[in-house]
Design an enzyme around this catalytic site. Structure first.
Site, mmCIF file in Angstrom:
data_model
loop_
_atom_site.group_PDB
_atom_site.id
_atom_site.type_symbol
_atom_site.label_atom_id
_atom_site.label_comp_id
_atom_site.label_asym_id
_atom_site.label_seq_id
_atom_site.Cartn_x
_atom_site.Cartn_y
_atom_site.Cartn_z
ATOM 1 N N ASN A 215 39.661 33.773 34.681
ATOM 2 C CA ASN A 215 40.435 32.540 34.808
ATOM 3 C C ASN A 215 41.400 32.390 33.633
ATOM 4 O O ASN A 215 41.027 32.573 32.479
ATOM 5 C CB ASN A 215 39.512 31.319 34.882
ATOM 6 N N ASP A 267 31.817 25.203 31.687
ATOM 7 C CA ASP A 267 33.178 24.656 31.598
ATOM 8 C C ASP A 267 33.212 23.290 32.271
ATOM 9 O O ASP A 267 34.190 22.910 32.917
ATOM 10 C CB ASP A 267 34.196 25.609 32.235
#
Length: 377
Positions: A215, A267
């Site tokens: 990502n 996250d």
């Protein structure tokens, strides 16, 4: 809050599972006694499963609160995540004006020194930006800037910075990495448009890991391996978000075969543990819906993942053994962060542990020998 005396069940040690008893004294494991058993026996049994407490080094928020708020936000986040088995964590900042970062770290400083009795241990800060590539912001606000050792040291005076994410292709950044490492900061690569060569150079200079692998970084192509290629070819450690939304299960399998000590992070954002709706992520407003968190343009903006769900995803969706999955939510991150007294159930380590049933649902959480009272958490 109560002090745990002893816990019986199938206890995961570095040598494998034992059926027996774990005892603690003064917050540390004092004795583990039992008979070795196979994982097949553990899965077939109704006895509790005792695993090391989870370690999450990338936590933006939870329970409706965001690290960047300052005040008591991080304490409330730690109380939310401890209920899902996270016994140690790094409160993670966003790319923001320095004034906002200073405000967040000023609030975090006291919490890093003294654990809230109903929360996880906040080990310190993960500074995710502002030293990142403005072309790979992901969900980060557009306040990326150049880094300096003087600035990082000044921020560290407010709260202990344990981890810094940076983009090595930015001017002067590769040269800065060894200076940061020498000063005691751990550096990892993320939010980067850098090449394979940039990644290899950063690792050679002392960077040790990668932020949420795949990502917000340049992807793998067979003629341009990109930052993902550098990680898969050379890294020993890397974060990954196993919510099965940020990264396809097949890509997670690729990473596990390539990176020996890949570990999981959430996250997570303020939306973790909360109903659908709008929440803050630094200076952004994000929307939780359909199991994810997104910016208005549809960009993924962190997650709603908790570490107990990460473990279940690894075991029940990806087919990992419980022992392997446990390492990826505890021991590997502990090793990466240089924590030799957390992330494993051994005599002398902190009594950080979770007790789960055979469906890996939470039953109890113990942090440094003290049991979390769910009713009042």
């Amino acid at each position: 809050m109560s002090v745990m005396q002893a816990i019986d069940g199938h206890i995961l040690t570095p040598q494998g599972f034992v059926r027996g008893t774990l005892e603690q004294q003064d917050g540390r494991i004092s004795r583990i006694a039992g008979q070795a058993v196979s994982e097949a026996e553990v899965r077939a049994s109704s006895l509790p499963i005792v695993l090391p407490g989870f370690i999450d080094i990338h936590v933006h928020g939870g329970g409706g609160r965001d690290t960047m708020e300052g005040g008591d936000a991080a304490r409330e986040m730690s109380r939310r995540h401890v209920r899902h088995g996270t016994t140690s964590m790094l409160a993670t900042t966003m790319t923001a004006p320095l004034e906002d970062i200073r405000n967040a770290l000023t609030a975090l400083g006291p919490l890093c020194k003294a654990r809230d009795p109903q929360g996880a241990r906040v080990l310190g800060v993960h500074l995710e930006g502002p030293y990142i590539n403005p072309g790979k912001l992901g969900a980060q606000p557009d306040f990326a800037k150049d880094a300096s050792l003087t600035e990082v040291r000044a921020l560290n005076e407010l709260a202990p910075i344990k981890l810094i994410t940076l983009a090595p292709e930015l001017p002067g950044m590769v040269e800065l990495i060894p200076k940061l490492v020498e000063a005691g900061f751990r550096v990892q690569i993320g939010h980067t448009a850098g090449t394979y060569e940039d990644g290899v150079a950063a690792l050679h200079k002392g960077a040790r890991g990668f932020t949420h692998l795949f990502n917000a970084m340049s992807g793998l192509h067979h003629r341009e391996p990109g930052m993902v290629g550098a990680a898969l070819a050379h890294a020993r450690y890397a974060e990954i978000i196993p919510d099965l939304l940020h990264v396809h299960p097949g890509a997670i399998r690729v990473a596990m075969r390539s990176i020996p000590c890949m570990f999981c992070v959430t996250d997570s954002t303020a939306a973790a543990g909360m109903p659908d709706g709008e929440y803050r992520l630094g200076r952004h407003t994000v929307t939780k819906c359909m199991g994810g968190v997104r910016l208005p343009d549809g960009t993924l903006a962190g997650s709603t993942l908790t570490m107990d769900q990460a473990l279940r995803n690894l075991v029940f969706q990806l087919g990992l053994e419980i022992e392997d999955a446990s390492r990826r939510v505890s021991a590997n991150a502990a090793e990466y962060m240089g924590l030799d007294d957390r992330g494993q159930l051994v005599v002398g380590a902190w009594a950080d542990l979770v007790v789960m049933d055979r469906e890996l649902q939470m039953q109890r959480v113990v942090v440094e020998g003290e049991e979390i009272d769910y009713a009042n958490a």
